[in-house]
Enzyme design. Structure first.
Site, short mmCIF file in Angstrom:
data_model
loop_
_atom_site.label_atom_id
_atom_site.label_comp_id
_atom_site.label_asym_id
_atom_site.label_seq_id
_atom_site.Cartn_x
_atom_site.Cartn_y
_atom_site.Cartn_z
N ARG A 1 45.94 33.57 38.85
CA ARG A 1 46.71 34.19 39.94
C ARG A 1 47.54 33.13 40.68
O ARG A 1 48.65 33.40 41.12
CB ARG A 1 45.76 34.92 40.90
N ARG B 1 35.35 41.00 44.34
CA ARG B 1 36.40 41.49 43.45
C ARG B 1 36.32 40.82 42.08
O ARG B 1 36.08 39.62 41.99
CB ARG B 1 37.78 41.22 44.09
N LYS C 1 46.10 36.14 54.25
CA LYS C 1 47.05 37.19 54.64
C LYS C 1 46.33 38.40 55.26
O LYS C 1 46.73 38.91 56.30
CB LYS C 1 47.87 37.66 53.43
#
Ligand SMILES: Nc1nc2c(ncn2[C@@H]2O[C@H](COP(=O)(O)OP(=O)(O)O)[C@@H](O)[C@H]2O)c(=O)[nH]1
Ligand SMILES: Nc1ncnc2c1ncn2[C@@H]1O[C@H](COP(=O)(O)OP(=O)(O)O)[C@@H](O)[C@H]1O
Length: 232
Positions: free
Chosen positions: A171, A160, A19
């Protein structure tokens, strides 16, 4: 003066589907303003704001932050945007968030990146991020010019905390249970456009061609309406 209608779009897809990478190309080609909920939350964590401190453990564990908090944050920021249009990335992620957005704005299109989970898992463990800008790199796919440093600012890149394999699995699970129903929400409204593939470079030409067609038809109708109003 060339009048253009404001275009409002959302980009969806599982974590790691590309994305952010795709958004960078879209905003460059179509001049939309990019707003990423994940980037906004990470900036709050880095700046140690009250919100950032409250949300950090939730994000690190791969859980979604509460609907009311993220909806208020994003909708407030969207109301301040006064440009030719925007591209929302990472929001909405639940049906409740989609309903909140729907009450405030009508969308022109929702781009859905349909990338297999196995492809995603491999990508995320080699993702490097420049937190202040949200720019993303990948050791294999788009490495930075200097290892470990952002191409534009020269500042350090980080991995991250929520890109650890076990958190990625959590997730993806939350994507299946909480976010996939949002696709149905938009499909029923007739604005969902799905692009399937395993490589951003192969998906991009299809997204680009679709957006060219979409933006032309929206602006054709907009100009036709303006002309009719002028002569009415
Ligand atoms: N190998 C590979 N990596 C990609 C591709 N597209 C994006 N990536 C990388 O995959 C990771 C996740 O992409 P990102 O745009 O951050 O996905 P998001 O989580 O959906 O915003 C980043 O490290 C990207 O650089 C691709 O086609 N192939
Ligand atoms: N719309 C949202 N609703 C709830 N939590 C969110 C939302 N957007 C981001 N987050 C939180 O921030 C994390 C990172 O989001 P994001 O950067 O969009 O991840 P990715 O790009 O890998 O999909 C999410 O796992 C979640 O904890």
């Amino acid at each position: 003066m060339v009048l253009q209608r404001v275009i409002r779009a959302v980009i969806m897809g599982p974590p790691g589907s590309g994305k952010g990478t795709m958004s960078a190309r879209i905003i460059k080609s179509f001049g939309l303003q990019h707003m990423s909920s994940g980037d906004i939350l990470r900036a709050n964590i880095q700046d140690k704001t009250e919100l950032g401190l409250l949300m950090k453990s939730c994000i690190d564990q791969g859980q979604l932050v509460p609907d009311d908090i993220i909806s208020r944050l994003i909708l407030n920021d969207l109301r301040k945007i006064n440009s030719s249009g925007w591209l929302l990335d990472g929001f909405p992620r639940t049906v409740s968030q989609a309903e909140a957005l729907d009450h405030a704005f009508s969308l022109d299109t929702v781009i859905n990146l349909n990338v297999p989970f196995q492809t995603i898992k491999e990508r995320l463990t080699s993702r490097w991020t420049h937190i202040p800008s949200g720019r993303v790199y990948n050791i294999d796919f788009n490495p930075p010019k200097v290892p470990g440093l952002d191409d534009v600012t020269g500042e350090p890149l980080v991995q991250r905390d929520d890109d650890r394999p076990e958190t990625v699995t959590r997730r993806l699970k939350s994507y299946e249970t909480q976010t996939e129903p949002v696709l149905e929400f938009y499909r029923s409204k007739g604005v969902l456009e799905t692009f399937t593939g395993t490589e951003t470079n192969k998906i991009w030409p299809h997204v680009e061609a679709f957006l060219h067609r979409k933006f032309s038809s929206i602006n054709f109708l907009f100009k036709a309406k303006l002309t009719l109003n002028t002569y009415a």
